[in-house]
Design an enzyme around this catalytic site. Structure first.
Site, PDB file in Angstrom:
ATOM      1  N   ASP A  34       0.872  -1.182   0.000  1.00 16.04           N
ATOM      2  CA  ASP A  34       0.000   0.000   0.000  1.00 16.04           C
ATOM      3  C   ASP A  34       0.903   1.224   0.000  1.00 16.04           C
ATOM      4  O   ASP A  34       2.009   1.192   0.541  1.00 16.04           O
ATOM      5  CB  ASP A  34      -0.918  -0.011   1.234  1.00 16.04           C
ATOM      6  CG  ASP A  34      -2.121   0.904   1.056  1.00 16.04           C
ATOM      7  OD1 ASP A  34      -3.254   0.384   0.944  1.00 16.04           O
ATOM      8  OD2 ASP A  34      -1.938   2.143   1.027  1.00 16.04           O
ATOM      9  N   LEU A 147     -18.095  -8.404  -1.134  1.00 13.62           N
ATOM     10  CA  LEU A 147     -18.187  -8.345   0.331  1.00 13.62           C
ATOM     11  C   LEU A 147     -18.902  -7.089   0.826  1.00 13.62           C
ATOM     12  O   LEU A 147     -18.879  -6.039   0.186  1.00 13.62           O
ATOM     13  CB  LEU A 147     -16.788  -8.438   0.951  1.00 13.62           C
ATOM     14  CG  LEU A 147     -15.739  -7.371   0.630  1.00 13.62           C
ATOM     15  CD1 LEU A 147     -15.890  -6.158   1.514  1.00 13.62           C
ATOM     16  CD2 LEU A 147     -14.364  -7.975   0.822  1.00 13.62           C
ATOM     17  N   ARG A 148     -19.543  -7.250   1.976  1.00 13.11           N
ATOM     18  CA  ARG A 148     -20.217  -6.132   2.637  1.00 13.11           C
ATOM     19  C   ARG A 148     -19.367  -5.638   3.792  1.00 13.11           C
ATOM     20  O   ARG A 148     -18.757  -6.454   4.488  1.00 13.11           O
ATOM     21  CB  ARG A 148     -21.568  -6.594   3.216  1.00 13.11           C
ATOM     22  CG  ARG A 148     -22.588  -6.917   2.172  1.00 13.11           C
ATOM     23  CD  ARG A 148     -23.690  -7.767   2.753  1.00 13.11           C
ATOM     24  NE  ARG A 148     -23.202  -9.114   3.066  1.00 13.11           N
ATOM     25  CZ  ARG A 148     -23.954 -10.081   3.585  1.00 13.11           C
ATOM     26  NH1 ARG A 148     -25.211  -9.851   3.877  1.00 13.11           N
ATOM     27  NH2 ARG A 148     -23.439 -11.277   3.837  1.00 13.11           N
ATOM     28  N   LYS A 223     -20.568  -7.203 -11.696  1.00 15.44           N
ATOM     29  CA  LYS A 223     -20.382  -6.519 -10.409  1.00 15.44           C
ATOM     30  C   LYS A 223     -21.283  -5.275 -10.324  1.00 15.44           C
ATOM     31  O   LYS A 223     -21.978  -5.053  -9.331  1.00 15.44           O
ATOM     32  CB  LYS A 223     -18.902  -6.137 -10.264  1.00 15.44           C
ATOM     33  CG  LYS A 223     -18.600  -5.154  -9.183  1.00 15.44           C
ATOM     34  CD  LYS A 223     -18.713  -5.753  -7.800  1.00 15.44           C
ATOM     35  CE  LYS A 223     -18.653  -4.665  -6.738  1.00 15.44           C
ATOM     36  NZ  LYS A 223     -18.432  -5.134  -5.419  1.00 15.44           N
ATOM     37  N   ASN A 227     -24.780  -4.689  -7.843  1.00 15.69           N
ATOM     38  CA  ASN A 227     -24.987  -3.532  -6.963  1.00 15.69           C
ATOM     39  C   ASN A 227     -26.158  -2.680  -7.426  1.00 15.69           C
ATOM     40  O   ASN A 227     -26.927  -2.173  -6.612  1.00 15.69           O
ATOM     41  CB  ASN A 227     -23.712  -2.699  -6.871  1.00 15.69           C
ATOM     42  CG  ASN A 227     -22.730  -3.288  -5.871  1.00 15.69           C
ATOM     43  OD1 ASN A 227     -23.070  -4.220  -5.144  1.00 15.69           O
ATOM     44  ND2 ASN A 227     -21.527  -2.772  -5.832  1.00 15.69           N
ATOM     45  N   LYS A 270     -35.397  -3.569   3.387  1.00 14.58           N
ATOM     46  CA  LYS A 270     -35.613  -2.704   4.553  1.00 14.58           C
ATOM     47  C   LYS A 270     -35.822  -1.292   4.057  1.00 14.58           C
ATOM     48  O   LYS A 270     -34.941  -0.701   3.451  1.00 14.58           O
ATOM     49  CB  LYS A 270     -34.399  -2.681   5.464  1.00 14.58           C
ATOM     50  CG  LYS A 270     -34.146  -3.692   6.474  1.00 14.58           C
ATOM     51  CD  LYS A 270     -34.939  -4.018   7.663  1.00 14.58           C
ATOM     52  CE  LYS A 270     -35.401  -2.966   8.627  1.00 14.58           C
ATOM     53  NZ  LYS A 270     -36.677  -3.189   9.202  1.00 14.58           N
ATOM     54  N   CYS A 279     -20.033   1.872  -1.871  1.00 14.66           N
ATOM     55  CA  CYS A 279     -20.254   1.094  -3.099  1.00 14.66           C
ATOM     56  C   CYS A 279     -21.497   1.508  -3.879  1.00 14.66           C
ATOM     57  O   CYS A 279     -21.392   1.923  -5.035  1.00 14.66           O
ATOM     58  CB  CYS A 279     -20.350  -0.385  -2.765  1.00 14.66           C
ATOM     59  SG  CYS A 279     -18.755  -1.062  -2.356  1.00 14.66           S
TER      60      CYS A 279
HETATM   61  C1  UDX Z   1     -22.617  -3.423  -0.698  1.00 15.99           C
HETATM   62  C2  UDX Z   1     -22.986  -4.790  -1.312  1.00 15.99           C
HETATM   63  O1  UDX Z   1     -23.891  -5.474  -0.447  1.00 15.99           O
HETATM   64  C3  UDX Z   1     -21.751  -5.621  -1.568  1.00 15.99           C
HETATM   65  O2  UDX Z   1     -22.118  -6.837  -2.172  1.00 15.99           O
HETATM   66  C4  UDX Z   1     -20.842  -4.824  -2.477  1.00 15.99           C
HETATM   67  O3  UDX Z   1     -19.665  -5.541  -2.748  1.00 15.99           O
HETATM   68  C5  UDX Z   1     -20.495  -3.483  -1.829  1.00 15.99           C
HETATM   69  O4  UDX Z   1     -21.687  -2.771  -1.544  1.00 15.99           O
HETATM   70  P1  UDX Z   1     -22.067  -2.463   1.711  1.00 15.99           P
HETATM   71  O5  UDX Z   1     -22.019  -1.114   1.079  1.00 15.99           O
HETATM   72  O6  UDX Z   1     -20.992  -2.831   2.669  1.00 15.99           O
HETATM   73  O7  UDX Z   1     -22.061  -3.606   0.579  1.00 15.99           O
HETATM   74  O8  UDX Z   1     -23.422  -2.558   2.541  1.00 15.99           O
HETATM   75  P2  UDX Z   1     -24.871  -3.221   2.461  1.00 15.99           P
HETATM   76  O9  UDX Z   1     -25.075  -3.972   3.707  1.00 15.99           O
HETATM   77  O10 UDX Z   1     -25.112  -3.907   1.193  1.00 15.99           O
HETATM   78  O11 UDX Z   1     -25.784  -1.912   2.560  1.00 15.99           O
HETATM   79  C6  UDX Z   1     -25.671  -0.854   1.632  1.00 15.99           C
HETATM   80  C7  UDX Z   1     -26.614   0.265   1.985  1.00 15.99           C
HETATM   81  O12 UDX Z   1     -27.961  -0.088   1.721  1.00 15.99           O
HETATM   82  C8  UDX Z   1     -26.587   0.700   3.450  1.00 15.99           C
HETATM   83  O13 UDX Z   1     -26.625   2.105   3.499  1.00 15.99           O
HETATM   84  C9  UDX Z   1     -27.847   0.104   4.042  1.00 15.99           C
HETATM   85  O14 UDX Z   1     -28.331   0.862   5.120  1.00 15.99           O
HETATM   86  C10 UDX Z   1     -28.776   0.145   2.848  1.00 15.99           C
HETATM   87  N1  UDX Z   1     -29.825  -0.887   2.880  1.00 15.99           N
HETATM   88  C11 UDX Z   1     -29.493  -2.192   2.768  1.00 15.99           C
HETATM   89  C12 UDX Z   1     -31.162  -0.514   2.983  1.00 15.99           C
HETATM   90  O15 UDX Z   1     -31.486   0.669   3.078  1.00 15.99           O
HETATM   91  N2  UDX Z   1     -32.121  -1.498   2.966  1.00 15.99           N
HETATM   92  C13 UDX Z   1     -31.797  -2.811   2.849  1.00 15.99           C
HETATM   93  O16 UDX Z   1     -32.732  -3.624   2.833  1.00 15.99           O
HETATM   94  C14 UDX Z   1     -30.452  -3.166   2.747  1.00 15.99           C
END
Ligand code: UDX
EC number: 1.1.1.22
Length: 458
Positions: A34, A147-148, A223, A227, A270, A279
């Protein structure tokens, strides 16, 4: 190339570090490169550069297999395989900024690696361009990560699928060997990162984690498509929630009813303040831009982005409607991180909500279990920050629940009420029980939890 036991990971962010640590836990020897010297020094002392469950423990457990450097010569010495996971942040215009990727590739081109695996989320066609930078002797694979945050290591160790885009047959073979312990889930369960029950059972039935083989462009687009689809679900359910409020239905009941249709499913439905994080906002904009550049107007995706933007202000509007005016009122934000389980504030709805409240003349107090340190750096200094949620609630005219941390569900709301000037709770994540809150004497509103017509006497 045969050796998958030794490799270099470029970029110690969420994706790079999770990949490096996961592969080291599986017994591979991993060097992490890095450009951020502070980050590398911290990692040498096993200090995680960000909060992620299980990471601190994993860094220690896998330390014999991990090494860290800012020096490319050291990083690429006798390595045949490099995994690139540098950031591709958005430019103000909404494209992916590929500066760090190209820097990494140019450095790689000066070292004798055989295979470069790109994990960074990149616009379709980037892998093709990368080939030109690397020259004819180096093969390339596109290997996007799903990944999340908050579950980064778990998602890396226990993936639903592994996606590999490549043009040569042997490249698929190398990645299949690299990831075999993940595909077969043949490694011992890690007590601090347990294998999900469903996966354990699937493996016991003889199933494997699928490795999906595609061309380079399909992997890149898949990908973005994943998303964009998940973001679409969120904007869709938020729109239904807004309709529920308008017509007197309850979004939680609606989701329960439609989620049982296997074609729809209950996940990722949700309703709330919209998606944030590093992301979804970036990738939806990048895909819309990519489509436009290719001559296609992706109308649906543009609407998804627009709906998400408007959704962030729902609580501010509700607060103004309930309180009459915001000027001179004290508003407390419960939660700042873009979602629970992380300290990340990138594209967090809380930032715009705080700004808007200040712009409308409110006094803003806020708390978060993990994100306060970062909040001090990025939030308007007028926002008063508190580690203790009860202290943050002192004399507030309304409470806005912005991030659904379990701490806020577990809060002693009877005690909290005594701290408030007015018992108004606006729940942007439907984290609390409306009946319980009303029984305590709160004026409570969630998202999409409309009053039944009978109650409204329409
Ligand atoms: C996401 C994708 O899930 C992952 O596969 C990708 O590689 C990167 O982006 P992440 O950003 O870590 O991951 O979070 P995630 O848990 O997916 O939630 C994303 C956003 O959506 C959050 O702000 C969350 O609050 C919101 N969300 C998620 C909702 O508002 N409702 C839901 O039902 C799910």
């Amino acid at each position: 190339m045969d050796n998958v036991e030794k490799l270099t990971v470029v970029g110690a962010g969420y994706v790079g570090l999770s990949t490096a640590v996961a592969l080291a836990l599986l017994g591979r020897e991993v060097r992490v490169l890095d450009t951020d010297a502070g980050r590398i020094e911290g990692l040498k002392r096993n200090q995680p550069p960000f909060y992620e469950p299980g990471l601190a423990e994993s860094l220690v457990r896998a330390s014999a297999k991990l090494s860290y450097t800012t020096d490319p010569a050291e990083a690429y010495a006798d390595t045949e395989l490099a995994i690139v996971a540098v950031g591709t942040p958005p430019t103000p215009a909404g494209h992916a900024d590929l500066r760090y990727l190209y820097q990494a590739l140019e450095t790689l081109a000066q070292h004798p690696v055989s295979l470069v695996v790109i994990k960074s989320t990149v616009p379709v066609g980037t892998n093709h361009d990368a080939k030109k930078i690397l020259g004819p002797g180096v093969a390339l694979a596109s290997n996007p990560e799903f990944l999340r945050q908050g579950q980064a290591l778990s998602d890396t160790l226990y993936p639903d699928r592994i996606l590999v885009g490549a043009e040569e047959e042997w490249v698929f073979g190398v990645l299949e060997r690299l990831y075999r312990p993940l595909i077969e889930q043949s490694f011992e369960e890690l007590p601090w990162l347990p294998r999900p029950k469903a996966l354990r059972e699937a493996i016991a039935r003889g199933q494997r984690v699928p490795l999906v083989r595609t061309g380079l462009e399909s992997a890149e687009l898949a990908k973005y498509a994943a998303n964009a689809f998940l973001a679409t679900r969120i904007s869709f359910i938020n729109e239904i929630a807004n309709v529920a409020e308008a017509v007197g239905a309850d979004i939680e009941e609606v989701v329960r009813a439609i989620g049982l249709d296997p074609r729809i499913g209950p996940h990722f439905f949700k309703a709330g303040l919209g998606y944030g994080g590093s992301c979804f906002p970036k990738d939806t904009r990048a895909l819309a831009y990519l489509a436009k550049r290719g001559g296609y107007d992706f109308k649906l995706l543009r609407a998804v982005i627009e709906v998400n933007q408007a959704q962030r202000y729902r609580l501010v509007e509700k607060a103004e409607a309930v309180l009459g005016r915001l000027s001179g009122q004290t508003i407390t934000l419960l939660g700042l991180a873009f979602k629970p389980g992380t300290d990340d504030l990138r594209e967090a709805p809380s930032l715009e909500i705080a700004e808007e409240l200040l712009a409308r003349g409110a006094r803003v107090r806020a708390t978060d279990p993990k994100a306060l340190e970062l909040a001090r750096q990025v939030l308007d200094p007028r926002v008063e920050l508190f580690a203790d949620p009860l202290e943050a609630l002192e004399d507030a005219d309304a409470v806005l629940l912005v991030t659904e941390w379990p701490e806020y569900r577990a809060l002693d709301w009877a005690q909290a009420k005594r701290r408030l000037r007015r018992p108004v709770v606006l729940d942007g994540r439907n984290a609390l029980d409306p009946q319980a809150m009303e029984a305590l004497g709160y004026v409570y509103q969630g998202i999409g939890r409309g009053r039944k017509r009978s109650e409204l006497a329409l």
